[in-house]
Structures are given as structure tokens and as C-alpha cells.
Scaffold this motif. Structure first.
Motif, short mmCIF file in Angstrom:
data_model
loop_
_atom_site.label_atom_id
_atom_site.label_comp_id
_atom_site.label_asym_id
_atom_site.label_seq_id
_atom_site.Cartn_x
_atom_site.Cartn_y
_atom_site.Cartn_z
N THR A 1 0.51 -0.87 0.17
CA THR A 1 -0.76 0.14 0.23
C THR A 1 0.94 1.30 -0.07
O THR A 1 0.34 2.51 -0.74
CB THR A 1 -0.85 -0.57 1.70
OG1 THR A 1 -2.05 -1.04 1.66
CG2 THR A 1 -1.99 1.23 1.69
N ILE B 1 -5.00 1.25 -5.05
CA ILE B 1 -5.62 1.54 -4.08
C ILE B 1 -6.51 1.85 -3.51
O ILE B 1 -7.70 2.34 -2.09
CB ILE B 1 -4.75 1.26 -2.61
CG1 ILE B 1 -3.42 -0.25 -2.88
CG2 ILE B 1 -4.82 1.27 -1.58
CD1 ILE B 1 -2.84 -0.23 -1.92
N TYR B 2 -6.56 3.22 -4.39
CA TYR B 2 -7.15 4.73 -3.59
C TYR B 2 -8.82 4.33 -4.26
O TYR B 2 -10.00 4.04 -3.65
CB TYR B 2 -6.72 5.52 -4.65
CG TYR B 2 -7.94 7.33 -5.46
CD1 TYR B 2 -8.39 8.11 -4.09
CD2 TYR B 2 -8.50 7.08 -5.94
CE1 TYR B 2 -8.76 8.58 -4.69
CE2 TYR B 2 -9.17 7.76 -6.42
CZ TYR B 2 -9.79 8.51 -5.69
OH TYR B 2 -10.55 9.64 -5.93
N SER C 1 -10.15 1.27 -2.22
CA SER C 1 -11.22 1.78 -1.55
C SER C 1 -12.24 2.70 -0.94
O SER C 1 -13.07 2.34 -0.23
CB SER C 1 -9.52 2.71 -0.60
OG SER C 1 -8.93 2.07 -0.06
N GLY D 1 -15.96 1.64 0.57
CA GLY D 1 -16.72 2.75 0.92
C GLY D 1 -17.41 3.10 0.85
O GLY D 1 -18.86 3.31 1.49
#
Length: 235
Positions: free
Chosen positions: A78, A207-208, A211, A215
Motif C-alpha cells: 500500500t 488501492i485508492y 478503497s 467505502g
């Protein structure tokens, strides 16, 4: 003679195991830089040997080792994924024979990658450049030199907007002369072009996108649970 159901169950059991191993192999050695896994493995071995574990038996120790490896590898992955600076420094540390030189950007263009029908797609930049060493001119293209992810399904208008935004971002980096060109001293035609050395660039990491996507799903799930609970109490 074993039943057909037993054979089918065993077949799917081993097939699932093989597919999982293929997925893990792709994650470690194809999708991501395999060196990150090696770094995590070295750190894990050191910690495993130095730390007195209460685990006994090969199975328990093996499970503990794999858990420790995961706890080290994924945070490392990450961190490297969201930091162009760390990726650049890691390349320098692992390629000491590569030296910096001046170059000239010939052209750059932005494209769109749609791996899963525009879900978690990303814009990317290909940069063509040239440099001169010992009176000889070399020309190369850095594929996907920079990326810009977006976490949800994209419209054509939004895709064009992201491509334009990434083009402008790359232009600013090039105009400010913040890009770095490295070449292999032993093989001068081999080179790497680094558009950015920012400490953090979240939108350049998958990963952004993942995520944000998770979310959004969590928010929708909470809203759904809230109204379900509310309706249940009103009955």
C-alpha cells in the motif's frame, strides 16, 4: 469405489486451491513488483526468528508465519503504491548502475484502461522521449508513466475529463522539469522515465479506487440496514 459426489467435491476443492494459488502468484509477481514481496519475506523471516513465539507444531508455526507475512506485505504494498517518491528511490537502490541524464520529451498522450467494463478504470500517460549519450541518440517510450484512477463506473464525458486532467498534470511536471530520466550505464538504450516524485499520489494507485469503491458499498449497506431496522420497528 468412491462415489461420484466425493470425486466432484475433491475436484472442486483442488481446483479452488489451484485458482487461489494462481491469483496469489499474479498478485505477487505480475500485477505488483515482485521485489516488494521479497522485502516483506526478508523482514518476516527476521521477525519470525527473533521473536519468541508461543506457537508449537509445524502447522501452527506455518500459519503464524503466513499471517505475519501478510501483515507486513500488504501495508508495504500500500505504501509503495501511493508514493511515487518511494517507487523512484526503490528503483535507484536496486539499480545502482543506472545514472541520471538529461533528455527531451518528444510527445505524450493519454489513454483509458478499462479492465472490468469501466469499473475501477484509469487514465494513463505514455511518454516518448530521447536522450544523447556519446554522440548517439536514443529514443524510448515509457508505457503508463503516470496513472489516474477513478473508483466507479465512468461515463464517456468523465473519461475524457480525467484524460484531460492527467494530460495537464503531466504537462505541469514536464514544464517544471521535475521529471527524471535514468539510463543503464552498461546498456545505454535501456532507460526509465519518471514523471513524478511526489511523496504521496493517492489517485495514482488502484488501492485508492478500491478503497473508495468499498467505502461507497459500506455506506449503501449501512443505509439499507438502517431503513430495514426502522421499517421493522414500525411494524
Amino acid at each position: 469405489m468412491k462415489s461420484i459426489k466425493y470425486i466432484v467435491d475433491k475436484t472442486f476443492h483442488y481446483l479452488g486451491f489451484v485458482l487461489m494459488m494462481v491469483f496469489v502468484a499474479c498478485l505477487l509477481f505480475w500485477i505488483n513488483n515482485y521485489r516488494y514481496f521479497i522485502y516483506a519475506l526478508i523482514v518476516t523471516v527476521i521477525i519470525f526468528l527473533l521473536r519468541n513465539s508461543t506457537k508449537t507444531g509445524w502447522k501452527a508455526k506455518g500459519e503464524y508465519f503466513l499471517m505475519l507475512l501478510a501483515l507486513i506485505y500488504f501495508p508495504l504494498l500500500t505504501l509503495m503504491s501511493v508514493s511515487p517518491f518511494l517507487k523512484f528511490k526503490e528503483f535507484q537502490w536496486t539499480h545502482p548502475e543506472w545514472q541520471q541524464t538529461k533528455g527531451q520529451v518528444l510527445s505524450y498522450k493519454s489513454e483509458w484502461e478499462t479492465p472490468f467494463r469501466r469499473v475501477s478504470g484509469y487514465a494513463f500517460i505514455d511518454v516518448s522521449y530521447q536522450y544523447t549519450l556519446n554522440h548517439k541518440v536514443y529514443t524510448n517510450t515509457e508505457q503508463k508513466a503516470e496513472k489516474m484512477y477513478y473508483p466507479i463506473w465512468e461515463s464517456k464525458e468523465r473519461i475524457q475529463l480525467l484524460k484531460a486532467k492527467l494530460l495537464q498534470q503531466t504537462k505541469q511536471q514536464i514544464d517544471s522539469q521535475k521529471c527524471i530520466l535514468l539510463y543503464d550505464v552498461n546498456h545505454p538504450k535501456e532507460s526509465r522515465f519518471f514523471v513524478s516524485r511526489s511523496l504521496f499520489y493517492l489517485q495514482g494507485s488502484a488501492i485508492y479506487a478500491f478503497s473508495i469503491f468499498i467505502g461507497v458499498l459500506m455506506v449503501l449497506l449501512i443505509i439499507n440496514l438502517f431503513f430495514s431496522f426502522k421499517n421493522k420497528n414500525t411494524i
